[in-house]
Design a protein around this motif. Structure first.
Motif, short mmCIF file in Angstrom:
data_model
loop_
_atom_site.label_atom_id
_atom_site.label_comp_id
_atom_site.label_asym_id
_atom_site.label_seq_id
_atom_site.Cartn_x
_atom_site.Cartn_y
_atom_site.Cartn_z
N GLY A 9 0.84 -1.20 0.00
CA GLY A 9 0.00 0.00 0.00
C GLY A 9 0.87 1.25 0.00
O GLY A 9 0.49 2.29 0.52
N ALA A 10 2.06 1.12 -0.59
CA ALA A 10 3.08 2.19 -0.52
C ALA A 10 2.63 3.48 -1.20
O ALA A 10 3.16 4.54 -0.89
CB ALA A 10 4.38 1.69 -1.15
N THR A 11 1.68 3.39 -2.12
CA THR A 11 1.26 4.60 -2.84
C THR A 11 0.13 5.33 -2.12
O THR A 11 -0.29 6.39 -2.55
CB THR A 11 0.77 4.21 -4.25
N GLY A 12 -0.38 4.76 -1.02
CA GLY A 12 -1.53 5.36 -0.33
C GLY A 12 -1.11 6.41 0.69
O GLY A 12 0.08 6.70 0.88
N ALA A 13 -2.11 6.97 1.37
CA ALA A 13 -1.84 8.05 2.33
C ALA A 13 -0.97 7.55 3.49
O ALA A 13 0.00 8.21 3.87
CB ALA A 13 -3.18 8.60 2.84
N ALA A 36 1.95 -2.33 -4.27
CA ALA A 36 0.61 -1.74 -4.34
C ALA A 36 -0.18 -2.53 -5.37
O ALA A 36 0.21 -3.65 -5.71
CB ALA A 36 0.69 -0.25 -4.69
N SER A 37 -1.26 -1.95 -5.86
CA SER A 37 -2.05 -2.69 -6.85
C SER A 37 -1.36 -2.63 -8.21
O SER A 37 -0.43 -1.85 -8.41
CB SER A 37 -3.45 -2.09 -6.95
N ARG A 39 -2.33 -1.25 -10.69
CA ARG A 39 -2.45 0.11 -11.25
C ARG A 39 -1.18 0.92 -11.05
O ARG A 39 -0.85 1.80 -11.83
CB ARG A 39 -3.61 0.88 -10.56
N SER A 40 -0.47 0.65 -9.95
CA SER A 40 0.70 1.47 -9.60
C SER A 40 2.02 0.79 -9.92
O SER A 40 3.09 1.39 -9.73
CB SER A 40 0.71 1.78 -8.10
N LEU A 57 1.39 -6.27 -5.86
CA LEU A 57 1.30 -7.15 -4.69
C LEU A 57 1.00 -8.59 -5.12
O LEU A 57 1.49 -9.54 -4.49
CB LEU A 57 0.21 -6.64 -3.74
N SER A 71 -0.70 -1.56 4.67
CA SER A 71 -1.76 -0.54 4.79
C SER A 71 -2.42 -0.33 3.46
O SER A 71 -2.36 0.74 2.87
CB SER A 71 -1.26 0.78 5.36
N ALA A 72 -3.06 -1.39 2.98
CA ALA A 72 -3.75 -1.34 1.69
C ALA A 72 -5.23 -1.70 1.86
O ALA A 72 -5.88 -2.09 0.90
CB ALA A 72 -3.07 -2.28 0.71
N VAL A 76 -7.38 -6.46 1.56
CA VAL A 76 -6.03 -6.83 1.07
C VAL A 76 -5.27 -7.56 2.18
O VAL A 76 -4.64 -8.60 1.94
CB VAL A 76 -5.26 -5.58 0.59
N GLY A 163 -8.01 7.75 3.35
CA GLY A 163 -6.94 7.66 2.36
C GLY A 163 -6.94 8.82 1.37
O GLY A 163 -7.67 9.80 1.52
N GLU A 164 -6.12 8.66 0.35
CA GLU A 164 -5.96 9.72 -0.65
C GLU A 164 -7.29 10.06 -1.32
O GLU A 164 -7.58 11.21 -1.63
CB GLU A 164 -4.96 9.29 -1.74
N HIS A 165 -8.12 9.02 -1.52
CA HIS A 165 -9.40 9.27 -2.18
C HIS A 165 -10.33 10.10 -1.30
O HIS A 165 -11.12 10.91 -1.79
CB HIS A 165 -10.08 7.95 -2.55
P1 A2P Z 1 -2.92 1.79 -5.61
O1 A2P Z 1 -2.38 3.17 -5.44
O2 A2P Z 1 -2.18 1.01 -6.63
O3 A2P Z 1 -4.41 1.74 -5.76
P2 A2P Z 1 -5.35 4.89 0.26
O4 A2P Z 1 -5.72 4.39 1.62
O5 A2P Z 1 -4.64 6.20 0.29
O6 A2P Z 1 -6.49 4.84 -0.70
O7 A2P Z 1 -4.26 3.85 -0.29
C1 A2P Z 1 -4.54 2.50 -0.42
C2 A2P Z 1 -3.27 1.76 -0.80
O8 A2P Z 1 -3.60 0.38 -0.95
C3 A2P Z 1 -2.68 2.20 -2.11
O9 A2P Z 1 -1.28 2.05 -2.06
C4 A2P Z 1 -3.31 1.20 -3.07
O10 A2P Z 1 -2.56 0.99 -4.25
C5 A2P Z 1 -3.25 -0.06 -2.25
N1 A2P Z 1 -4.20 -1.04 -2.72
C6 A2P Z 1 -5.53 -0.92 -2.85
N2 A2P Z 1 -6.08 -2.07 -3.34
C7 A2P Z 1 -5.05 -2.92 -3.52
C8 A2P Z 1 -4.95 -4.27 -3.99
N3 A2P Z 1 -6.01 -4.98 -4.36
N4 A2P Z 1 -3.71 -4.83 -4.04
C9 A2P Z 1 -2.63 -4.14 -3.67
N5 A2P Z 1 -2.66 -2.87 -3.20
C10 A2P Z 1 -3.85 -2.28 -3.13
#
Ligand code: A2P
Length: 340
Positions: A9-13, A36-37, A39-40, A57, A71-72, A76, A163-165
């Motif tokens: 969850g490294a890209t999240g808040a 992370a997912s 997407r990232s 991940l 922290s994802a 997750v 989170g960021e959203h």
């Molecule tokens: P990603 O940025 O690729 O969506 P926040 O709490 O700020 O929304 O952040 C959630 C974190 O959890 C982000 O790093 C997000 O990655 C990651 N995340 C959300 N869903 C998944 C998933 N299915 N597998 C891995 N990481 C996830």
């Protein structure tokens, strides 16, 4: 030797706050991997002076990882944390997935580091809810000196808890209120529009009529403080603040409480700043509290009609104290005590 670290969850808040704290606190490590997912995957993020590439991940191999911060989100963690622990990583989990699991310690290092005596049976250490952490940081000393009959809390929780959203939706709603009055406001993250509003509902509804967030504060406080009958009752409210949670806390103690002694005891706690130590009635706010790694306390007042009861106001950075900092402090405790 220095541990290998992974941040899921490294890209999240919270993940981004972990990245920052690992650099600034000088956590010992022999490398930090980021997940992370899909997407990232491929994004590049600087950690502790080195650029690292975010990995998907799905398929991530934890066998070379000693400490994995998760922290994802709860789903997750439910899917990936036990497999990561089975591959040998010690998981420090920020979600609600394992907090009440009897094989998983629930740790606030300033309060119950003593429960960390070795690798937990589950291979997981849980990080408590962001509103529970600052509350229990204050309650221990109150309980020991005066006893606690009941704690009544109203929280004022920031958008960054979603989170960021969540932050993005608050900003978007605020823009609309200011620049397009009458426009329909987004309400995906908080159930209702949050901009210029308050929302007395966080997480999901339980059959009792309480929300899951409210239940967490009761159950987690009991587990962390080792007081299975502690009476904590809460209304959790989301407010249009970007970051840092506040709480109005009423404590009814068993013994009469002396305000000056209470203020002095709170001020002695590690990483706690009491704002009305010298000025009666002084108070912190999310925007003005100062030192982000402290729990900030103000408005400490004993009720004249009930000297066993007192109110206080607290403010704590939910991404740091309530999540990433507590997780890093758990890791520091584990490393200091050679528990890996
Ligand atoms: P990603 O940025 O690729 O969506 P926040 O709490 O700020 O929304 O952040 C959630 C974190 O959890 C982000 O790093 C997000 O990655 C990651 N995340 C959300 N869903 C998944 C998933 N299915 N597998 C891995 N990481 C996830």
């Amino acid at each position: 030797k220095a541990p290998g670290i992974a941040i899921v969850g490294a890209t999240g808040a919270v993940g981004q706050t972990l990245v920052e704290l690992i650099g600034t606190r000088g956590l010992r490590h022999r490398g930090v991997r980021l997940a992370a997912s899909a997407r990232s995957a491929g994004r590049r993020i600087e950690v502790d002076g080195r650029t690292r590439t975010v990995e998907d991940l799905e398929g991530f191999d934890f066998s070379g990882t000693d400490i994995a911060f998760f922290s994802a989100g709860t789903s997750v963690s439910q899917k990936y944390a036990r497999p990561a622990a089975a591959q040998g990583a010690l998981v420090i989990d920020n979600t609600n997935a394992f907090r009440m699991d009897p094989d998983t310690p629930l740790v606030v290092p300033q309060v119950n580091a003593d429960v960390l005596t070795g690798r937990p049976a589950s291979g997981i250490i849980a990080n408590p809810n962001c509103s529970t952490i600052p509350l229990v940081r204050l309650l221990r000393t109150v309980e020991q000196r005066w006893g606690i009959r009941q704690v009544v809390v109203s929280t004022y929780q920031a958008a960054s808890g979603q989170g960021e959203h969540g932050i993005a939706e608050l900003r978007e709603g605020a823009e609309l209120v200011l620049h397009e009055p009458g426009a329909e406001l987004p309400a995906d993250r908080f159930g209702k529009p949050l901009a210029f509003n308050v929302v007395p509902f966080i997480d999901r509804l339980l059959e009792t009529g309480f929300t899951m967030e409210e239940q967490k504060m009761l159950q987690e406080s009991r587990k962390i403080l080792g007081l299975p009958h502690l009476d904590v009752t809460t209304t959790c409210v989301r407010v249009p603040v970007v970051n840092s949670h506040s709480e109005a806390v009423w404590v009814e103690a068993t013994e009469p409480v002396d305000r000056a002694e209470l203020v002095a005891r709170l001020a002695e706690l590690p990483e706690v700043t009491v704002h009305d130590r010298d000025t009666l009635g002084a108070y912190p706010t999310p925007l003005t509290a100062g030192e982000p790694d402290h729990v900030h306390v103000g408005r400490v007042r004993v009720a004249p009609h009930n000297p066993r009861g007192f109110w206080l106001w607290l403010v704590a950075d939910n991404l740091r104290i309530g999540a990433a900092l507590n997780a890093v402090q758990i890791a520091e405790t584990v490393l200091d005590r050679g528990l890996l």
